[in-house]
Design a protein around this motif. Structure first.
Motif: not given
Lengths: 241, 278
Positions: B87, B90-91, B106, B119, B122-123
């Motif tokens: 995560t 991913g950010q 994510y 997650a 955000n995905r």
């Protein structure tokens, strides 16, 4: 130290906690806590190392202090905080850190390298050389120690010794750009020494060949004229990034 | 180790601009090998903690490539089952507008923990940024299913639905977000005629007020649609005042109130901003 299983458990608990959270988790970014009580020593060492590499020594100092509050027996954190403090002018704090680190591990090479840098900043070339030589006794191929000892030698005008050290470092790490920069600086110092001989023999009014690199040249010329070794300080490097 | 918990707990919501720059592929081989030589003599938990700290500090310093390396050390070399590593990375990819890699990370986190609603959220943003609208809607729905009161996902779904001109769905989500948050009660209190001017402001989360802003944009688009219908029907005889209003709304829809540029999405912040500013 929690086991991996415990760590996963904590994370799972957190995920569950987030699932049941209502509006409170929308809170804005929490007020920065310079020493977040939930974090551990390794975490703050990572934070400190990031800041250290950025040469943000004030922040690195704070992060290492947080790390050391949790694990006082960390020679790495002490060595780097000492360096950070030295750069910020806190020589007493730095020396205390180095002493503490050496008490924990008398073979901590980075401590000797960093304390050598501090002595160099103080103009105490003999102590600096002694520490860096100790570091090299522990690890003859330590390029940071070789580099810094070369810088100290150059600052005291021992250019042959400086070149020997920097060449030894380049033999170990031929692609390290900082070593080449230092070697260039040593040659400039050498050039200045030769120029000094030229002026001594030919007189101050005799024009020197035009040119480059005038800025650096003047800096090292000032160094020679004033005896201020400060021009060399920018070349010093910590034991480890 | 609580550090990791704090990392996940920090849910400061960030507005991000996502659509304006195309996703950058990042699946080519590394130009330089990943070196993870810190704390090699320590337990994996310590190493993870170290690289989380280093990565977060790098992230806040704006050194995204270094931050990516830090988190990669965790998931590629230390523990590929460590969801916060994915995560966090991913950010970083989101900050780099690399939505393909962000989606993958994510997704990896979700595979490890299907309850990570942030997650999913955000995905969903990453997928919407790639034009994968159906998949994005599924992700927002999954986030809401995992945490029914997770209002950012509900607001994000409304933004996407509004972009797709599914205004009724968008309005339903926004009104639910407003009701759930109680922000309407706050508004009522603030608008109460006999409320003393020096009365303390009631507490609320700014993120909840965002629903009203999005709702306004949706209604604005709704109004524009109706104006345009009127203008179409009237051909050249449309009332000039309405034509002028339509033009004004169109301009705003194209610029300030543009929902499809991604800037109104709410990203779940998995990287805690706790001490790095200290």
């Amino acid at each position: 130290m929690p086991s991996r299983g415990a760590m996963r458990h904590l994370i799972a608990l957190l995920a569950c906690g987030l699932l049941v959270w209502g509006g409170s988790a929308f809170a804005q970014t929490p007020t920065p806590d310079p020493c977040d009580p939930t974090a551990d020593a390794a975490f703050f060492t990572g934070v400190g190392d990031s800041a250290f590499r950025l040469r943000d020594y004030s922040r690195a100092d704070r992060a290492y202090t947080c790390a050391l509050a949790r694990d006082p027996a960390s020679p790495d954190a002490l060595a780097r905080r000492g360096y950070a403090r030295s750069v910020q002018g806190d020589d007493a704090g730095a020396l205390a850190d180095f002493e503490a680190a050496l008490t924990l591990n008398e073979s901590a090479i980075d401590v000797y390298v960093n304390r050598g840098a501090l002595y160099m900043r103080q103009g105490n070339f003999a102590l600096a050389i002694a520490d860096l030589t100790l570091a090299l006794a522990l690890e003859p191929d330590n390029t940071r120690a070789l580099h810094n000892r070369a810088v100290v030698h150059a600052a005291e005008g021992s250019f042959a010794l400086a070149l020997a050290d920097i060449d030894a470092a380049l033999a170990v790490a031929p692609d390290d750009p900082d070593l080449h920069a230092a070697k260039g600086a040593i040659y400039l110092g050498l050039a200045n020494a030769s120029y000094g001989q030229f002026r001594a023999l030919a007189g101050d009014t005799t024009p020197f060949f035009g040119g480059a690199p005038a800025g650096l040249y003047l800096a090292f010329e000032r160094n020679t004229v004033t005896g201020n070794f400060g021009e060399w300080l920018g070349l010093l490097r910590p034991g480890r990034d | 180790m609580k550090r990791m918990i704090m990392t996940v707990m920090a849910l400061a919501m960030l507005a991000i601009g996502v659509f304006s720059v195309s996703a950058q592929q990042n699946d080519e081989p590394r130009q330089t090998p990943l070196v993870c030589d810190a704390f090699t003599d320590r337990a994996d938990t310590d190493r993870i903690s170290y690289y989380m700290g280093e990565g977060i500090a790098n992230y806040y310093a704006g050194l995204y490539e270094r931050a990516e390396d830090s988190f990669s050390c965790i998931v590629e070399q230390i523990d590929d089952d460590y969801a916060p590593g994915y995560t966090a990375r991913g950010q970083v990819y989101m900050a780099q507008r690399d939505y393909v890699e962000a989606s993958e990370d994510y997704g990896s986190a979700i595979n490890l923990d299907g309850n990570l609603f942030g997650a999913y959220n955000n995905r969903g943003i990453a997928r919407a940024s790639r034009g994968l609208n159906d998949e994005a809607l599924e992700d927002f729905a999954a986030a809401i299913a995992a945490a029914s009161d997770y209002r950012p996902a509900r607001i994000n779904r409304a933004v996407l639905n509004a972009t797709l001109e599914n205004y009724e769905s968008a309005i339903a989500d926004l009104e639910q977000a407003i009701t759930e948050s109680g922000i309407d009660d706050v508004l009522t209190e603030l608008e109460r005629p006999d409320r003393p001017s020096d009365a303390p402001r009631p507490g609320y989360e700014p993120i909840d007020a965002q629903a009203y802003a999005i709702l306004g944009i949706v209604y604005s688009n709704y109004a524009l649609e109706n104006f345009e219908s009127y203008i179409t029907l009237m051909r050249g005889d449309a009332d000039q005042r309405v034509q002028s209003a339509a033009g004004s709304l169109q301009s705003r829809a194209n610029f300030d109130l543009r929902l499809d540029d991604g800037s109104y999405y709410l990203l779940t912040d998995f990287i805690a901003a706790t001490f790095t500013g200290g």
